[in-house]
Write an enzyme that holds these catalytic residues in place. Structure first.
Site, PDB file in Angstrom:
ATOM      1  N   GLY A  49       5.817  45.010  24.393  1.00 46.45           N
ATOM      2  CA  GLY A  49       5.421  44.194  23.237  1.00 46.45           C
ATOM      3  C   GLY A  49       6.211  42.899  23.177  1.00 46.45           C
TER       4      GLY A  49
ATOM      5  N   ASP B 245      17.529  40.615  21.658  1.00 49.34           N
ATOM      6  CA  ASP B 245      17.902  41.889  21.044  1.00 49.34           C
ATOM      7  C   ASP B 245      17.521  41.773  19.590  1.00 49.34           C
ATOM      8  OD1 ASP B 245      19.130  44.488  21.828  1.00 49.34           O
ATOM      9  OD2 ASP B 245      20.224  44.090  19.977  1.00 49.34           O
ATOM     10  N   SER B 246      16.854  42.786  19.096  1.00 53.69           N
ATOM     11  CA  SER B 246      16.265  42.648  17.771  1.00 53.69           C
ATOM     12  C   SER B 246      16.268  43.977  17.060  1.00 53.69           C
ATOM     13  CB  SER B 246      14.843  42.108  17.903  1.00 53.69           C
ATOM     14  OG  SER B 246      14.145  42.778  18.927  1.00 53.69           O
TER      15      SER B 246
ATOM     16  N   PHE C 282       3.674  45.699  17.718  1.00 56.58           N
ATOM     17  CA  PHE C 282       4.365  46.836  18.342  1.00 56.58           C
ATOM     18  C   PHE C 282       5.473  47.312  17.404  1.00 56.58           C
ATOM     19  CE2 PHE C 282       8.363  44.797  19.587  1.00 56.58           C
ATOM     20  CZ  PHE C 282       8.033  43.453  19.509  1.00 56.58           C
TER      21      PHE C 282
ATOM     22  N   LYS D  70       1.627  35.931  13.849  1.00 56.97           N
ATOM     23  CA  LYS D  70       2.971  36.524  13.850  1.00 56.97           C
ATOM     24  C   LYS D  70       3.974  35.626  14.554  1.00 56.97           C
ATOM     25  CE  LYS D  70       5.865  40.347  15.306  1.00 56.97           C
ATOM     26  NZ  LYS D  70       6.073  41.398  16.286  1.00 56.97           N
TER      27      LYS D  70
HETATM   28  P1  ITT Z   1      14.690  45.610  25.727  1.00 60.95           P
HETATM   29  O1  ITT Z   1      16.114  45.962  25.362  1.00 60.95           O
HETATM   30  O2  ITT Z   1      14.312  45.983  27.105  1.00 60.95           O
HETATM   31  O3  ITT Z   1      14.345  44.185  25.369  1.00 60.95           O
HETATM   32  P2  ITT Z   1      14.100  47.392  23.514  1.00 60.95           P
HETATM   33  O4  ITT Z   1      12.828  47.894  22.924  1.00 60.95           O
HETATM   34  O5  ITT Z   1      15.134  48.420  23.882  1.00 60.95           O
HETATM   35  O6  ITT Z   1      13.705  46.492  24.785  1.00 60.95           O
HETATM   36  P3  ITT Z   1      15.891  46.353  21.517  1.00 60.95           P
HETATM   37  O7  ITT Z   1      17.045  47.107  22.038  1.00 60.95           O
HETATM   38  O8  ITT Z   1      16.103  44.917  21.120  1.00 60.95           O
HETATM   39  O9  ITT Z   1      14.702  46.311  22.569  1.00 60.95           O
HETATM   40  O10 ITT Z   1      15.274  47.154  20.321  1.00 60.95           O
HETATM   41  C1  ITT Z   1      14.635  46.519  19.268  1.00 60.95           C
HETATM   42  C2  ITT Z   1      13.612  47.432  18.650  1.00 60.95           C
HETATM   43  O11 ITT Z   1      13.311  46.875  17.349  1.00 60.95           O
HETATM   44  C3  ITT Z   1      12.311  47.394  19.429  1.00 60.95           C
HETATM   45  O12 ITT Z   1      12.214  48.498  20.300  1.00 60.95           O
HETATM   46  C4  ITT Z   1      11.260  47.426  18.343  1.00 60.95           C
HETATM   47  O13 ITT Z   1      10.922  48.700  18.055  1.00 60.95           O
HETATM   48  C5  ITT Z   1      11.940  46.847  17.127  1.00 60.95           C
HETATM   49  N1  ITT Z   1      11.454  45.492  16.966  1.00 60.95           N
HETATM   50  C6  ITT Z   1      12.028  44.337  17.383  1.00 60.95           C
HETATM   51  N2  ITT Z   1      11.237  43.284  17.166  1.00 60.95           N
HETATM   52  C7  ITT Z   1      10.123  43.787  16.607  1.00 60.95           C
HETATM   53  C8  ITT Z   1       8.930  43.210  16.184  1.00 60.95           C
HETATM   54  O14 ITT Z   1       8.680  41.917  16.324  1.00 60.95           O
HETATM   55  N3  ITT Z   1       8.010  44.009  15.656  1.00 60.95           N
HETATM   56  C9  ITT Z   1       8.218  45.321  15.536  1.00 60.95           C
HETATM   57  N4  ITT Z   1       9.301  45.962  15.931  1.00 60.95           N
HETATM   58  C10 ITT Z   1      10.257  45.195  16.477  1.00 60.95           C
END
Ligand code: ITT
Length: 211
Positions: free
Chosen positions: A19, A76-77, A158, A181
């Site tokens: 996503g 990272d989010s 996502f 978005k």
């Molecule tokens: P990478 O580390 O490989 O980038 P990850 O999914 O593990 O992928 P993170 O550690 O940053 O990434 O986890 C952030 C989670 O927060 C991510 O899996 C999403 O579920 C959620 N998230 C972040 N941005 C989002 C968005 O725009 N919309 C919905 N959920 C989001």
């Protein structure tokens, strides 16, 4: 202080989240850089040992830049819920478990809020974006979007998108288009999502539109 570096040529998008990859590719599209993903290059996923979003984004970007010899761009989010003291926050991906089940993760948030008798459903998304160059130079940018948590609605986006109602909207992130978005109005610099808001700052410092 030296001027920020301009990103040109090939760049690695250092994420394994499909996503995010779509959004990051779409954000980079107007800037004439060739984006390849960490998955396409077969890069490993580094362990996210930081205590802040920006630290984890730097870990991912630096690892990808070193492994590929190319500049790398990482996000990272997470979703921070006021009544849960900021959880799931840094652990947003981990709340979905190894099967990446975000229906369960959203149900867990709702259950935790009920358990605590929470009177507020305020929450925000955070995105820290880091670009790392193979020589170790990094640039960091952060964006946030505030809103309320609701019963999950919609199948766009996502992760936690279906339960997040951004301020000023009557549709969740799961119900709005990708353009709404994370599209950017480059005239005004306005953008809605946390990631797009961080990206506007990144683009102002490190990207040039092709002439
Ligand atoms: P990478 O580390 O490989 O980038 P990850 O999914 O593990 O992928 P993170 O550690 O940053 O990434 O986890 C952030 C989670 O927060 C991510 O899996 C999403 O579920 C959620 N998230 C972040 N941005 C989002 C968005 O725009 N919309 C919905 N959920 C989001």
């Amino acid at each position: 202080m030296s001027a920020p570096r301009i990103l040109t040529g090939r760049v690695v998008i250092a994420t394994h989240n499909a996503g995010k990859l779509v959004e990051m590719r779409e954000l980079l599209m107007p800037f004439g850089v060739e984006a390849v993903s960490a998955g396409e290059l077969g890069l490993p996923e580094p362990e996210e040992t930081g205590t802040m979003f920006a630290e984890n984004a730097a870990i991912k970007a630096i690892a990808a830049a070193q492994a590929s010899g190319l500049p790398a761009f990482a996000d990272d989010s997470g979703l921070c819920v006021n009544a849960l003291d900021g959880a799931p926050g840094l652990f947003s991906a981990r709340w979905a478990g190894s099967s990446k089940d975000f229906s369960s993760a959203m149900a867990r948030i709702a259950a935790e809020l009920d358990k605590r008798g929470a009177t507020t459903r305020r929450a925000h998304f955070v995105s820290a974006l880091v670009i790392a160059w193979p020589d170790g130079h990094t640039e960091t940018f952060e964006g946030r979007v505030f809103g309320d948590l609701v019963e999950p609605r919609g199948s766009q986006g996502f992760g936690y998108d279906p339960m997040f109602l951004p301020d000023g909207y009557d549709r969740t992130f799961g119900e709005i288009s990708s353009e709404e978005k994370h599209g950017v109005d480059w005239q005004s610099g306005n953008a809605l999502s946390h990631r797009a808001r961080a990206f506007v700052l990144l683009a102002q410092s490190c990207l040039q539109r092709p002439v």
